[in-house]
Design an enzyme around this catalytic site. Structure first.
Site, PDB file in Angstrom:
ATOM      1  N   ARG A  60      22.143   5.091   7.993  1.00 43.99           N
ATOM      2  CA  ARG A  60      22.233   3.640   7.895  1.00 43.99           C
ATOM      3  C   ARG A  60      23.261   3.227   6.837  1.00 43.99           C
ATOM      4  NH1 ARG A  60      18.612   1.843   5.435  1.00 43.99           N
ATOM      5  NH2 ARG A  60      17.427   3.695   4.854  1.00 43.99           N
ATOM      6  N   LYS A 200      15.859  -0.358  12.886  1.00 45.83           N
ATOM      7  CA  LYS A 200      15.596  -0.907  11.555  1.00 45.83           C
ATOM      8  C   LYS A 200      15.932  -2.401  11.482  1.00 45.83           C
ATOM      9  CE  LYS A 200      13.818   2.646   9.575  1.00 45.83           C
ATOM     10  NZ  LYS A 200      12.333   2.696   9.392  1.00 45.83           N
ATOM     11  N   HIS A 219       6.078   0.297   6.105  1.00 44.71           N
ATOM     12  CA  HIS A 219       6.903   1.462   6.399  1.00 44.71           C
ATOM     13  C   HIS A 219       6.019   2.693   6.189  1.00 44.71           C
ATOM     14  CE1 HIS A 219      10.618   4.109   5.386  1.00 44.71           C
ATOM     15  NE2 HIS A 219      10.427   4.070   6.685  1.00 44.71           N
ATOM     16  N   SER A 239      11.777   9.111   2.540  1.00 46.39           N
ATOM     17  CA  SER A 239      12.288  10.306   3.205  1.00 46.39           C
ATOM     18  C   SER A 239      12.031  11.554   2.370  1.00 46.39           C
ATOM     19  CB  SER A 239      13.793  10.149   3.443  1.00 46.39           C
ATOM     20  OG  SER A 239      14.331  11.277   4.060  1.00 46.39           O
ATOM     21  N   LYS A 243       5.832  12.264   5.311  1.00 40.31           N
ATOM     22  CA  LYS A 243       5.159  11.194   6.056  1.00 40.31           C
ATOM     23  C   LYS A 243       4.883  11.582   7.503  1.00 40.31           C
ATOM     24  CE  LYS A 243       7.734   7.809   6.983  1.00 40.31           C
ATOM     25  NZ  LYS A 243       8.578   6.616   7.135  1.00 40.31           N
ATOM     26  N   THR A 244       5.903  12.083   8.187  1.00 38.71           N
ATOM     27  CA  THR A 244       5.729  12.458   9.594  1.00 38.71           C
ATOM     28  C   THR A 244       4.897  13.729   9.729  1.00 38.71           C
ATOM     29  OG1 THR A 244       7.827  11.422  10.208  1.00 38.71           O
ATOM     30  CG2 THR A 244       6.946  13.071  11.719  1.00 38.71           C
ATOM     31  N   ASP A 258       6.251   5.666  11.813  1.00 41.05           N
ATOM     32  CA  ASP A 258       7.219   5.019  10.916  1.00 41.05           C
ATOM     33  C   ASP A 258       6.962   3.549  10.590  1.00 41.05           C
ATOM     34  OD1 ASP A 258       9.623   5.323   9.377  1.00 41.05           O
ATOM     35  OD2 ASP A 258      10.674   4.141  10.882  1.00 41.05           O
ATOM     36  N   ARG A 324      18.576  14.122  13.927  1.00 37.66           N
ATOM     37  CA  ARG A 324      17.318  13.522  14.381  1.00 37.66           C
ATOM     38  C   ARG A 324      17.128  13.663  15.884  1.00 37.66           C
ATOM     39  NH1 ARG A 324      14.554   9.842  10.911  1.00 37.66           N
ATOM     40  NH2 ARG A 324      15.607   9.525   8.926  1.00 37.66           N
TER      41      ARG A 324
END
Length: 532
Positions: A60, A200, A219, A239, A243-244, A258, A324
């Protein structure tokens, strides 16, 4: 010329967008994959995945994101975090982007953000690239085919990677631009092929709209106990904090990885897909995510692959470490069909502490939860960026500052109110270092983190004895099932306790200096939490 299914009363011409080439409305996955290959936008990978490169931009561009300062929003935007664009600049940008679009083919997807229909918004995604259309169809939520007959968008996103902005003419920072205009109900994206800007942008939109309805945008990832949506857990994290990985628990049902909302009815996913990092993805540790990289219509970004065998290289980060894969939620076997959960019973705030100071798990009061939510702490480690030789703190408020149009305390206060109303238990989990800082200590064992999370989520950890942390004032379990007692007290894991004390004092001071910006906006109990 047009193709595909669309509301006959809501074509692009009805929005004042004319003079284009062929407009492809709401094409399904096979047609979009075929178009992307025909256009030379990617390569057909193993299993029918679409392998693409995003060119110059592999992530991003947060500094190029602008909000148009119209009268209706100028007093509610967090301008220290969001770059302004004048209405005149936006008008010029829109005019020039429309000129750029003349005669070109475009791919339109009429989608929505939000699994709860009471809070969902319709978003029309207009894309210059067929593979962006596929990405959007994967990541956002797809209306049923019959619902397209009367679909009307609440907002429109136009993405033209081939368009380059003029900073002087368009009142922006560079040739790359992401411009949000709430009055025009439109977002313009130009000068970048990175597909994450699409999702996003919608997330940022929901982050502005939902708090006015008393809905907390988050988030975070989320899951619930199998067969029991009331037992919902959410995982905030920046990041690299896990989290995932940690929410993908085979013993629980995945709601999403997410973006979520917390309304008066419970938790709901904003999205219809997942966008997982694939660097060093392990087929043994994460078999289902790994498998998505060779499933039909998954979008694999910026991964090196063998041109003959098409085998992906999960270790080669020569294009980017931010490689990704975007895939629909139903590619994960234990994903929720409804993408809905109950009110969070447990709230997990994940941090990767490279200083080796924070305990592996701590229980937070509502005030402490707001403090750590506003702090949004994790850390960069040596080698991650040029010039970084020691651990560097990263404070990203609300665990997602780039996506927050409103001031942080607007989200913090809403979160604290919901925690108090629904009695959620809050935990701070450190997935970083122990026994020393990065370079001398070791990474927190994933087995211990999973054991602590299991005990927190099933309630057994609440029965443990707790001590008060001398640095931050939160409660830390003295014992926990399946975890060595030594690990629960980070000071005891260091060879030299006085070195730990110096490091801890340094980290506490970093927290305090970062939090000074919020002191004029918070209550006394949160101020007390800030000083332990």
């Amino acid at each position: 010329m047009t193709t595909g299914r669309v509301n006959p009363q809501f074509r692009l011409e009805d929005q004042g967008i004319t003079g284009l080439g062929t407009i492809h409305y709401n094409q399904t996955e096979p047609a979009l994959v075929e178009a992307a290959l025909k256009n030379g936008e990617g390569t057909l990978g193993l299993g029918g995945a679409l392998l693409v490169s995003t060119g110059k931009f592999t992530g991003r561009s947060p500094k190029d994101k602008h909000v148009v300062a119209t009268d209706s929003v100028k007093d509610t935007i967090w301008w220290e975090n969001n770059a302004k664009m004048s209405p005149d600049g936006f008008d010029a940008l829109y005019k020039d982007m429309l000129a750029h679009m003349q005669g070109r083919d475009y791919y339109v997807q009429d989608l929505s953000g939000g699994a709860d229909p009471a809070h969902a918004i319709n978003v029309r995604m207009i894309s210059e690239l067929a593979w962006h259309g596929l990405f959007n169809r994967t990541m956002l939520r797809r209306p049923d085919a019959e619902d397209l007959n009367d679909y009307i968008a609440d907002f429109t996103v136009i993405n033209c990677p081939g368009f380059q902005a003029d900073p002087k003419k368009h009142d922006c920072r560079s040739e790359t631009v992401i411009a949000m205009n709430f009055d025009a109900r439109m977002i313009l994206v130009g000068g970048t092929e990175y597909a994450g800007e699409n999702k996003k942008s919608v997330f940022s939109l929901l982050n502005y709209l939902l708090p006015e309805k008393g809905v907390m945008p988050m988030h975070c990832s989320a899951n619930h106990a199998t067969g029991n949506p009331v037992d919902t857990a959410i995982f905030f994290g920046l990041s690299g904090t896990g989290k995932t990985t940690l929410s993908a628990d085979p013993a629980r049902t995945l709601i999403g990885d997410d973006e979520h909302g917390w309304s008066d009815r419970g938790t709901f996913n904003f999205e219809g897909g997942c966008y997982a990092k694939t660097i060093n993805l392990n087929p043994e540790a994460e078999p289902e995510i790994y498998a998505t990289t060779s499933k039909f219509a998954s979008v694999v970004e910026n991964m090196v692959f063998d041109p003959e065998t098409l085998k992906l290289d999960f270790e080669d980060d020569s294009l980017t470490a931010n490689m990704r894969c975007a895939y629909p939620l139903h590619y994960i076997s234990n994903a929720s069909a409804s993408s809905l959960g109950g009110h969070p019973k447990n709230i997990i705030m994940l941090t990767c502490d490279a200083f080796g100071v924070l305990p592996p798990i701590s229980r937070l009061t509502p005030a402490q939860a707001m403090y750590h939510f506003l702090s949004g702490f994790t850390s960069k480690v040596a080698g991650t960026e040029r010039g970084v030789t020691d651990p560097e703190p990263t404070f990203s408020t609300c665990f997602g500052a780039p996506f927050m149009p409103r001031r942080p305390e607007a989200y913090g206060n809403l979160l604290r109110e919901k925690i108090a109303e629904h009695g959620a238990t809050c935990w701070l989990v450190n997935t970083g270092w122990t026994g020393g800082a990065h370079g001398t200590g070791s990474r927190m064992p994933i087995k211990a983190t999973r054991a602590l999370l299991t005990a927190a989520l099933d309630g057994s950890l609440n029965g443990s004895e707790f001590r008060k942390d001398e640095n931050f004032g939160f409660l830390v379990p003295v014992t926990a099932p399946g975890v060595p007692d030594l690990l629960l007290n980070p000071r005891r894991t260091w060879d030299k306790p006085d070195s730990y004390d110096r490091q801890a004092a340094r980290l506490v001071q970093m927290f305090a200096e970062n939090f000074e910006q919020y002191l004029p906006y918070i209550d006394d109990d949160v101020k007390a939490a800030a000083i332990g």
